[in-house]
Design a protein around this motif. Structure first.
Motif, PDB file in Angstrom:
ATOM      1  N   ASN A 166       0.719  -1.074  -0.268  1.00 53.77           N
ATOM      2  CA  ASN A 166       0.199   0.138   0.040  1.00 53.77           C
ATOM      3  C   ASN A 166       0.749   0.846  -0.355  1.00 53.77           C
ATOM      4  N   ILE A 167       0.633   2.242  -0.789  1.00 52.59           N
ATOM      5  CA  ILE A 167       0.639   3.327  -1.017  1.00 52.59           C
ATOM      6  C   ILE A 167       0.430   4.722  -0.482  1.00 52.59           C
ATOM      7  N   PRO A 168       0.491   4.997   0.546  1.00 53.93           N
ATOM      8  CA  PRO A 168      -0.786   5.877   1.542  1.00 53.93           C
ATOM      9  C   PRO A 168      -0.339   7.481   1.184  1.00 53.93           C
ATOM     10  N   ASP A 169      -0.723   7.775   0.916  1.00 51.80           N
ATOM     11  CA  ASP A 169      -0.578   9.601   0.689  1.00 51.80           C
ATOM     12  C   ASP A 169      -1.529  10.284   2.424  1.00 51.80           C
ATOM     13  N   THR A 170      -0.460   9.751   2.772  1.00 52.20           N
ATOM     14  CA  THR A 170      -2.093   9.729   4.291  1.00 52.20           C
ATOM     15  C   THR A 170      -1.908  10.975   5.222  1.00 52.20           C
ATOM     16  N   VAL A 171      -1.309  12.417   4.497  1.00 51.11           N
ATOM     17  CA  VAL A 171      -1.441  13.262   4.562  1.00 51.11           C
ATOM     18  C   VAL A 171      -1.885  14.194   3.085  1.00 51.11           C
ATOM     19  N   GLY A 172      -2.365  13.627   1.909  1.00 53.43           N
ATOM     20  CA  GLY A 172      -3.697  14.223   1.420  1.00 53.43           C
ATOM     21  C   GLY A 172      -1.863  15.592   0.383  1.00 53.43           C
ATOM     22  N   TYR A 173      -1.107  14.935   0.100  1.00 49.48           N
ATOM     23  CA  TYR A 173      -0.122  15.954  -0.231  1.00 49.48           C
ATOM     24  C   TYR A 173      -0.261  15.539  -1.186  1.00 49.48           C
ATOM     25  N   ILE A 174       0.303  14.964  -1.970  1.00 46.95           N
ATOM     26  CA  ILE A 174       0.811  14.385  -3.562  1.00 46.95           C
ATOM     27  C   ILE A 174      -0.523  15.055  -4.531  1.00 46.95           C
ATOM     28  N   THR A 175       0.050  15.009  -6.073  1.00 49.47           N
ATOM     29  CA  THR A 175      -1.585  16.382  -6.407  1.00 49.47           C
ATOM     30  C   THR A 175      -1.223  14.481  -8.082  1.00 49.47           C
ATOM     31  N   PRO A 176      -2.661  14.625  -8.842  1.00 48.05           N
ATOM     32  CA  PRO A 176      -2.340  13.694  -9.160  1.00 48.05           C
ATOM     33  C   PRO A 176      -1.305  12.808 -10.472  1.00 48.05           C
ATOM     34  N   LYS A 177      -0.463  14.500 -11.214  1.00 49.02           N
ATOM     35  CA  LYS A 177       0.218  13.961 -11.252  1.00 49.02           C
ATOM     36  C   LYS A 177       2.024  13.328 -10.853  1.00 49.02           C
ATOM     37  N   GLU A 178       1.934  13.717  -9.842  1.00 50.18           N
ATOM     38  CA  GLU A 178       2.927  12.539  -9.624  1.00 50.18           C
ATOM     39  C   GLU A 178       2.645  11.548  -8.272  1.00 50.18           C
ATOM     40  N   ILE A 179       1.181  11.263  -8.453  1.00 54.91           N
ATOM     41  CA  ILE A 179       1.327   9.693  -7.655  1.00 54.91           C
ATOM     42  C   ILE A 179       1.306   9.022  -9.196  1.00 54.91           C
ATOM     43  N   LYS A 180       0.894   9.454 -10.157  1.00 53.70           N
ATOM     44  CA  LYS A 180       0.376   8.801 -11.374  1.00 53.70           C
ATOM     45  C   LYS A 180       1.790   8.037 -11.612  1.00 53.70           C
ATOM     46  N   GLU A 181       2.856   9.109 -11.548  1.00 50.79           N
ATOM     47  CA  GLU A 181       4.455   8.821 -11.687  1.00 50.79           C
ATOM     48  C   GLU A 181       5.044   7.789 -11.054  1.00 50.79           C
ATOM     49  N   LEU A 182       4.981   8.293  -9.568  1.00 47.19           N
ATOM     50  CA  LEU A 182       5.327   7.668  -8.640  1.00 47.19           C
ATOM     51  C   LEU A 182       4.932   5.399  -8.724  1.00 47.19           C
ATOM     52  N   PHE A 183       3.210   5.627  -9.134  1.00 42.23           N
ATOM     53  CA  PHE A 183       3.341   4.162  -9.472  1.00 42.23           C
ATOM     54  C   PHE A 183       3.984   3.520 -10.327  1.00 42.23           C
ATOM     55  N   SER A 184       4.224   3.790 -11.440  1.00 41.31           N
ATOM     56  CA  SER A 184       4.815   4.239 -12.744  1.00 41.31           C
ATOM     57  C   SER A 184       6.083   3.714 -12.191  1.00 41.31           C
ATOM     58  N   TYR A 185       6.899   4.644 -11.242  1.00 37.68           N
ATOM     59  CA  TYR A 185       8.430   4.127 -10.877  1.00 37.68           C
ATOM     60  C   TYR A 185       8.569   2.932  -9.808  1.00 37.68           C
ATOM     61  N   LEU A 186       7.256   2.705  -9.328  1.00 41.86           N
ATOM     62  CA  LEU A 186       7.313   1.583  -8.243  1.00 41.86           C
ATOM     63  C   LEU A 186       7.220   0.466  -9.235  1.00 41.86           C
ATOM     64  N   ARG A 187       6.255   0.017 -10.336  1.00 39.55           N
ATOM     65  CA  ARG A 187       6.409  -0.491 -11.661  1.00 39.55           C
ATOM     66  C   ARG A 187       7.836  -0.964 -12.206  1.00 39.55           C
ATOM     67  N   ASP A 188       8.324  -0.303 -12.395  1.00 43.30           N
ATOM     68  CA  ASP A 188       9.512  -0.414 -13.409  1.00 43.30           C
ATOM     69  C   ASP A 188      11.002  -0.434 -12.345  1.00 43.30           C
TER      70      ASP A 188
END
Length: 515
Positions: A166-188
């Motif tokens: 689980n990759i939580p945005d615990t404090v609601g800080y991230i943006t849609p573009k950033e979280i998409k890139e983060l998940f893509s980064y982990l997959r790669d």
């Protein structure tokens, strides 16, 4: 079309909403409705938090069969043991273990180095894996964690046996573009990522929880975590109904779907709203009362000619019926029972008889009985805890006049069985009632919040009152339903006081066990 799993945390993260306090029967009723809704995973609570929480998770785990039930645990063996005790008899035992990973948490909360965090996470997952076939690991505050370190922790947790990360945005800080890139980064960049599902857990502090969850799905998330109605700490969690409906309506874009039965959404939303006292705003996406209302003349004209001109979601899709008139005073018990089942309630014979009597009493006073009225009656009876050691309201009389001082006279049964009558005045009718009730108690009550809602339309509608109080050092909430707002106010107050007595008894029992 790929399947996205839905992980519901209404009973854990959602219950952490300030002022929300659910008893075991209320939690069980919500869990059964979540099962009907078709969520894949129900996070039923935090078993190590208290004996009461453990028993509630255990009851839910032993009842729910078509959804997987899980419990939260810190990365400590005693937490994992408590979760196993609560979940070992469930249809599919699984655990949710978490540990913070961000620099700010490592420095100020954990006071641990990166290596120590990885070591603790691996040890916790390995220990959990000795008991649970399915282990979910959460990197708390993942979205403020260095991507390279997050990838390292993720890979180590999977090697240790985690099946969901689980990759939580615990404090609601991230943006849609950033979280998409983060998940893509982990997959790669995580070599063993194919052995686990990536999950998104987004909070709504900046109003982007739904957008972030959908963006995470674009980035490769195979599971989304959230709550019904978006309840939760601070600004809340992502509203699961919004994610599910968005995936359904825009399947052309996301190419993903869920197992949620969308026609159960409205019923689930109404139940959670009633039992938590968290009113759904009229303009709330998908489930708000105005979601299908068209005020503009241009809009009305368009919808009359062709609904899709302004209506992308039909009321029927989420279970909203156009004809809500159901039963009348001449309706029999069999029809009432069938309607109860249709509304999602499976009451015992005793509870059904009590609900039917309440329905008949209301039918003598109210000309038209609506779905909302029956839903309220059934929910109250289904979640009503029977305890003779609590306070019970027998009768209430209020005298009010613009030129007179409001006075309330109340008869009630005390926990020791004695029946007493008290009277008091106040600057208003509700204050007079609460001043009178306080005379029955051995300690004062501080009222933090008071809300009143109409169950349905019309001048004869049922009233629901929600209160939040502090009594004997315990803060909790209560609710009451009646056709008269003053009676509902008195019931809500005593309901909250009775919850304090229950919590006090549970704490006392827990201390005995500890000693």
């Amino acid at each position: 079309m790929r399947k996205v799993e839905i992980f519901d945390t209404t009973l854990r993260d959602g219950e952490q909403t300030p002022g929300v306090n659910l008893n075991t029967l209320e939690k069980l009723e919500i869990a059964k409705q979540l099962e009907r809704l078709g969520v894949d995973v129900i996070e039923a609570g935090f078993p190590a938090a208290s004996k009461g929480d453990l028993e509630a998770v255990q009851l839910i785990a032993n009842t729910v069969k078509n959804s997987s039930v899980t419990g939260l645990a810190r990365s400590h063996e005693k937490d994992i043991d408590a979760a196993w005790e609560a979940l070992k008899q469930s249809a599919e035992p699984r655990i949710h273990v978490f540990l913070a990973t961000s620099p700010i948490h490592r420095q100020y909360k954990l006071k641990m180095s990166k290596d120590e965090v990885v070591e603790r996470a691996v040890a916790a997952v390995k220990y959990a894996k000795t008991k649970f076939a399915k282990v979910q690991f959460s990197a708390e505050d993942a979205c403020r964690t260095e991507p390279e370190f997050l990838a390292r922790v993720t890979e180590a947790a999977i090697d240790a046996g985690a099946t969901v990360i689980n990759i939580p945005d615990t404090v609601g800080y991230i943006t849609p573009k950033e979280i998409k890139e983060l998940f893509s980064y982990l997959r790669d960049n995580v070599s063993n990522i194919d052995k686990a599902i990536l999950s998104a857990h987004c909070h709504d502090d900046l109003g982007m929880a739904t957008a972030n969850s959908l963006a995470a799905i674009e980035g490769g998330a195979g599971q989304v975590e959230g709550t019904i109605n978006g309840i939760g700490e601070r600004a809340g969690n992502v509203a699961l109904e919004e994610v599910a409906v968005a995936l359904h309506i825009r399947n052309d874009f996301y190419g993903a779907t869920t197992n949620m039965k969308l026609a159960e959404i409205k019923r689930t939303s109404s139940l959670v709203s009633k039992l938590t006292g968290m009113t759904v705003p009229a303009n709330k996406a998908v489930i708000g009362d105005n979601a299908f209302a068209h005020e503009s003349g241009i809009h009305q004209d368009g919808v009359l000619k062709e609904k899709t001109t302004y209506e992308i979601i039909t009321p029927e899709l989420i279970g909203v019926k156009s004809n809500k008139l159901v039963l009348g005073k001449l309706s029999g018990r069999h029809a009432f029972k069938n309607k109860a089942i249709e509304l999602g309630f499976d009451l015992t014979e005793e509870k059904l008889n009590e609900a039917f009597k309440a329905f008949k009493d209301l039918a003598d006073k109210k000309k038209e009985i609506m779905d909302e009225d029956l839903f309220s009656i059934l929910a109250d009876k289904q979640t009503e805890a029977v305890d003779v050691s609590h306070y019970e309201l027998n009768s209430i009389q209020v005298q009010y006049g613009t030129e007179n001082i409001p006075t309330a006279t109340i008869s009630a049964t005390l926990p020791d069985g004695r029946q007493v009558t008290e009277a008091a005045t106040g600057s208003g009718s509700v204050e007079a009632i609460y001043n009178t009730l306080e005379r029955l108690l051995d300690e004062p009550v501080k009222l933090h919040d008071y809300k009143i809602n109409s169950v349905s339309a019309g001048r004869d509608a049922l009233a629901e009152v929600y209160v939040r109080i502090k009594h004997k050092g315990i803060e909790t909430s209560g609710r009451g339903t009646a056709q008269d707002v003053l009676e509902a106010s008195a019931k809500a107050y005593l309901n909250a006081v009775n919850r304090v007595l229950t919590l006090e008894a549970q704490q006392s029992e827990a201390q005995k066990v500890h000693i």
